[in-house]
Design a protein around this motif. Structure first.
Motif, PDB file in Angstrom:
ATOM      1  N   SER A  30       9.132  12.489  -1.291  1.00 34.03           N
ATOM      2  CA  SER A  30       8.271  12.265  -2.455  1.00 34.03           C
ATOM      3  C   SER A  30       8.354  10.785  -2.847  1.00 34.03           C
ATOM      4  O   SER A  30       9.165  10.028  -2.298  1.00 34.03           O
ATOM      5  CB  SER A  30       8.684  13.172  -3.604  1.00 34.03           C
ATOM      6  OG  SER A  30      10.018  12.926  -3.925  1.00 34.03           O
ATOM      7  N   ASP A  31       7.526  10.385  -3.818  1.00 33.15           N
ATOM      8  CA  ASP A  31       7.398   8.964  -4.154  1.00 33.15           C
ATOM      9  C   ASP A  31       8.742   8.320  -4.531  1.00 33.15           C
ATOM     10  O   ASP A  31       9.515   8.905  -5.294  1.00 33.15           O
ATOM     11  CB  ASP A  31       6.416   8.805  -5.323  1.00 33.15           C
ATOM     12  CG  ASP A  31       5.018   9.198  -4.907  1.00 33.15           C
ATOM     13  OD1 ASP A  31       4.788   9.376  -3.703  1.00 33.15           O
ATOM     14  OD2 ASP A  31       4.152   9.317  -5.802  1.00 33.15           O
ATOM     15  N   ASN A  32       8.983   7.143  -4.019  1.00 29.40           N
ATOM     16  CA  ASN A  32      10.241   6.434  -4.307  1.00 29.40           C
ATOM     17  C   ASN A  32      10.081   4.954  -3.970  1.00 29.40           C
ATOM     18  O   ASN A  32       9.184   4.579  -3.206  1.00 29.40           O
ATOM     19  CB  ASN A  32      11.387   7.057  -3.487  1.00 29.40           C
ATOM     20  CG  ASN A  32      11.200   6.870  -1.993  1.00 29.40           C
ATOM     21  OD1 ASN A  32      11.516   5.832  -1.438  1.00 29.40           O
ATOM     22  ND2 ASN A  32      10.621   7.871  -1.317  1.00 29.40           N
ATOM     23  N   ILE A  55       0.952  13.896   4.371  1.00 25.54           N
ATOM     24  CA  ILE A  55       0.487  14.959   3.458  1.00 25.54           C
ATOM     25  C   ILE A  55       1.142  14.739   2.097  1.00 25.54           C
ATOM     26  O   ILE A  55       2.333  14.943   1.926  1.00 25.54           O
ATOM     27  CB  ILE A  55       0.769  16.376   4.028  1.00 25.54           C
ATOM     28  CG1 ILE A  55       2.134  16.493   4.722  1.00 25.54           C
ATOM     29  CG2 ILE A  55      -0.323  16.805   4.978  1.00 25.54           C
ATOM     30  CD1 ILE A  55       2.454  17.912   5.237  1.00 25.54           C
ATOM     31  N   SER A  56       0.307  14.283   1.144  1.00 28.31           N
ATOM     32  CA  SER A  56       0.866  13.986  -0.184  1.00 28.31           C
ATOM     33  C   SER A  56      -0.009  14.636  -1.255  1.00 28.31           C
ATOM     34  O   SER A  56      -0.858  15.467  -0.956  1.00 28.31           O
ATOM     35  CB  SER A  56       0.929  12.469  -0.379  1.00 28.31           C
ATOM     36  OG  SER A  56      -0.372  11.956  -0.510  1.00 28.31           O
ATOM     37  N   GLY A  57       0.212  14.218  -2.506  1.00 25.00           N
ATOM     38  CA  GLY A  57      -0.575  14.780  -3.596  1.00 25.00           C
ATOM     39  C   GLY A  57      -2.000  14.253  -3.607  1.00 25.00           C
ATOM     40  O   GLY A  57      -2.898  14.862  -4.170  1.00 25.00           O
ATOM     41  N   GLY A  79       3.868   2.675   2.541  1.00 22.83           N
ATOM     42  CA  GLY A  79       5.244   2.910   2.073  1.00 22.83           C
ATOM     43  C   GLY A  79       5.729   4.276   2.541  1.00 22.83           C
ATOM     44  O   GLY A  79       6.833   4.402   3.072  1.00 22.83           O
ATOM     45  N   HIS A  80       4.894   5.315   2.388  1.00 23.00           N
ATOM     46  CA  HIS A  80       5.299   6.653   2.852  1.00 23.00           C
ATOM     47  C   HIS A  80       5.650   6.615   4.338  1.00 23.00           C
ATOM     48  O   HIS A  80       6.620   7.227   4.775  1.00 23.00           O
ATOM     49  CB  HIS A  80       4.194   7.673   2.606  1.00 23.00           C
ATOM     50  CG  HIS A  80       4.264   8.324   1.247  1.00 23.00           C
ATOM     51  ND1 HIS A  80       5.370   9.034   0.815  1.00 23.00           N
ATOM     52  CD2 HIS A  80       3.379   8.376   0.229  1.00 23.00           C
ATOM     53  CE1 HIS A  80       5.150   9.494  -0.412  1.00 23.00           C
ATOM     54  NE2 HIS A  80       3.954   9.099  -0.799  1.00 23.00           N
ATOM     55  N   ILE A  81       4.848   5.895   5.109  1.00 20.09           N
ATOM     56  CA  ILE A  81       5.134   5.826   6.561  1.00 20.09           C
ATOM     57  C   ILE A  81       6.492   5.160   6.782  1.00 20.09           C
ATOM     58  O   ILE A  81       7.317   5.625   7.569  1.00 20.09           O
ATOM     59  CB  ILE A  81       3.994   5.078   7.291  1.00 20.09           C
ATOM     60  CG1 ILE A  81       2.709   5.926   7.214  1.00 20.09           C
ATOM     61  CG2 ILE A  81       4.373   4.787   8.741  1.00 20.09           C
ATOM     62  CD1 ILE A  81       1.457   5.236   7.691  1.00 20.09           C
ATOM     63  N   HIS A  84       0.880  -1.174   0.000  1.00 18.51           N
ATOM     64  CA  HIS A  84       0.000   0.000   0.000  1.00 18.51           C
ATOM     65  C   HIS A  84       0.916   1.222   0.000  1.00 18.51           C
ATOM     66  O   HIS A  84       1.764   1.381   0.881  1.00 18.51           O
ATOM     67  CB  HIS A  84      -0.873  -0.047   1.263  1.00 18.51           C
ATOM     68  CG  HIS A  84      -1.997   0.940   1.263  1.00 18.51           C
ATOM     69  ND1 HIS A  84      -1.787   2.292   1.338  1.00 18.51           N
ATOM     70  CD2 HIS A  84      -3.349   0.767   1.191  1.00 18.51           C
ATOM     71  CE1 HIS A  84      -2.960   2.915   1.311  1.00 18.51           C
ATOM     72  NE2 HIS A  84      -3.917   2.009   1.217  1.00 18.51           N
ATOM     73  N   HIS A  85       0.721   2.083  -1.009  1.00 18.11           N
ATOM     74  CA  HIS A  85       1.610   3.240  -1.188  1.00 18.11           C
ATOM     75  C   HIS A  85       1.728   4.115   0.080  1.00 18.11           C
ATOM     76  O   HIS A  85       2.821   4.590   0.419  1.00 18.11           O
ATOM     77  CB  HIS A  85       1.072   4.067  -2.365  1.00 18.11           C
ATOM     78  CG  HIS A  85       1.868   5.266  -2.694  1.00 18.11           C
ATOM     79  ND1 HIS A  85       3.050   5.213  -3.395  1.00 18.11           N
ATOM     80  CD2 HIS A  85       1.667   6.576  -2.414  1.00 18.11           C
ATOM     81  CE1 HIS A  85       3.532   6.438  -3.532  1.00 18.11           C
ATOM     82  NE2 HIS A  85       2.713   7.279  -2.950  1.00 18.11           N
ATOM     83  N   LEU A  86       0.606   4.308   0.776  1.00 19.65           N
ATOM     84  CA  LEU A  86       0.636   5.194   1.943  1.00 19.65           C
ATOM     85  C   LEU A  86       1.409   4.560   3.098  1.00 19.65           C
ATOM     86  O   LEU A  86       2.103   5.240   3.849  1.00 19.65           O
ATOM     87  CB  LEU A  86      -0.785   5.562   2.388  1.00 19.65           C
ATOM     88  CG  LEU A  86      -1.649   6.239   1.319  1.00 19.65           C
ATOM     89  CD1 LEU A  86      -2.984   6.672   1.898  1.00 19.65           C
ATOM     90  CD2 LEU A  86      -0.944   7.432   0.692  1.00 19.65           C
TER      91      LEU A  86
END
Ligand code: KG4
Ligand code: ZN
Length: 337
Positions: A298-300, A130-132, A110-112, A106-108
């Protein structure tokens, strides 16, 4: 090692992460910002075609590690269907041909996990994402136990920066452009409304503020008539209203959540003005603040790989022949790519 792939929006990225100590061994990202800038936002079909070119090129650079892989991980939600599918096609192919497990990410989440690249996890944790695409406060207790405490009811933080920039005739992505202009602006020049200021709702909303920015621009004769100082003042006043909104709602959650560690993640978490406001808030509530290093906000794929290390230990695998993107209700109804 785990090979991870990210293609949920306009960044093609692949990483290799060591399972044993979560060390990042290889990481490459090709951003498509330049190609989408003239449209003022991401064009899904164009993004998909660029992923189809860029992902295989990056994979070529990761070749020395391919015979050491124990698993492959890929973002499968949320994101643009046509771009997610590019990453999934590659991940499926690698998993099947090498006969190794496939980990959906899950992308979010991943951000965490961008917070823990090359480091141990810090749990439990209170997170502002806080993302796009999202604005959320999440209580993170474990890999699987994450609870959303507040979420946006319309535009996200990153999206509101992008739209404000677009209304002023600036490029894409708008976040870094607005932050830079705001440094030279007067944040009290325009009296923009702080969203949901008098509402007890524990939620985020930015579409009303966006409308107030539009009216401010119109009152000055439209985007073409703005002076450089007008742009700086609008950027600063807008950013201040976003900050006050985020802080007001976060304060309510801070007052009721005893968790000591707090983090900000996502593309907009690279905004130093917002970070500064949260540093003060954390001091007031005696919380410790954590942020990802700027290159991983940012996304990676490095963050996808870091999450995958923990998922690998828990054997959270899927059948490579059955993996698909997870579609939202709107996507299922064909309303959204
Ligand atoms: O997390 P991310 O790379 O992609 C998504 O998952 O959506 O976030 C991209 C968003 C864009 O809307 C961009 O304008 C915003 O993050 N952003 C910023 C800043 N840098 C990027 N927003 C505010 N201030 C910034 N410095
Ligand atoms: Zn993202």
């Amino acid at each position: 090692m785990i090979l991870s792939i990210e293609s949920s929006c306009d960044d093609s990225s692949i990483a290799i992460t060591k399972i044993e100590n979560s060390e990042l061994i290889f990481h490459k990202k090709i951003s498509q910002e330049r190609q989408h800038a003239c449209y003022g936002g991401v064009v899904p079909e164009l993004a998909s075609r660029l992923h189809a070119i860029d992902l295989p090129n990056i994979l070529e650079d990761a070749k020395p590690y391919l015979n050491k892989l124990k698993a492959v991980a890929v973002t499968n939600q949320p994101g643009l269907s046509v771009t997610l599918l590019e990453g999934i096609a590659m991940a499926k192919t690698i998993a099947v041909s090498k006969d190794i497990p496939l980990i959906p990410v899950h992308h979010l989440k991943g951000h965490i996990y961008s917070l823990f690249i090359g480091k141990e996890e810090i749990l439990p944790l209170l997170v502002l994402l806080i993302s796009g695409g999202h604005t959320q406060i999440i209580r993170v207790e474990s890999l699987e136990k994450m609870t959303i405490l507040a979420t946006s009811i319309d535009d996200s933080v990153g999206e509101s920066f992008d739209k404000t920039a677009k209304m002023m005739g600036l490029g894409y992505p708008g976040g870094p452009l607005i932050e830079k202009l705001a440094l030279k602006g007067d944040e009290n020049a325009f009296d923009l409304p702080v969203p949901l200021r008098n509402s007890p709702l524990l939620a985020f909303s930015l579409s009303g503020l966006k409308n107030a920015v539009r009216l401010a621009i119109e009152s000055l004769g439209g985007a073409d008539n703005l002076t450089e100082q007008n742009r700086c003042d609008i950027a600063a006043s807008f950013q201040k209203a976003v900050k006050l909104h985020l802080i007001q709602k976060s304060k309510k959650i801070f007052a009721q959540e005893p968790i000591k560690d707090f983090a900000i993640v996502g593309g907009a978490s690279s905004n130093l003005y917002i970070r500064g406001a949260y540093e003060e808030l954390c001091q007031e509530f005696k919380k410790e603040i954590h942020t990802a290093s700027l290159e991983f906000c940012s996304d990676n794929a490095a963050m996808i790989g870091r999450y995958a290390v923990e998922a690998y230990k828990k054997e959270l695998f899927v059948d490579a022949y059955k993996i698909d993107i997870v579609r939202t209700k709107k996507q299922q109804a064909g309303m959204l790519l």
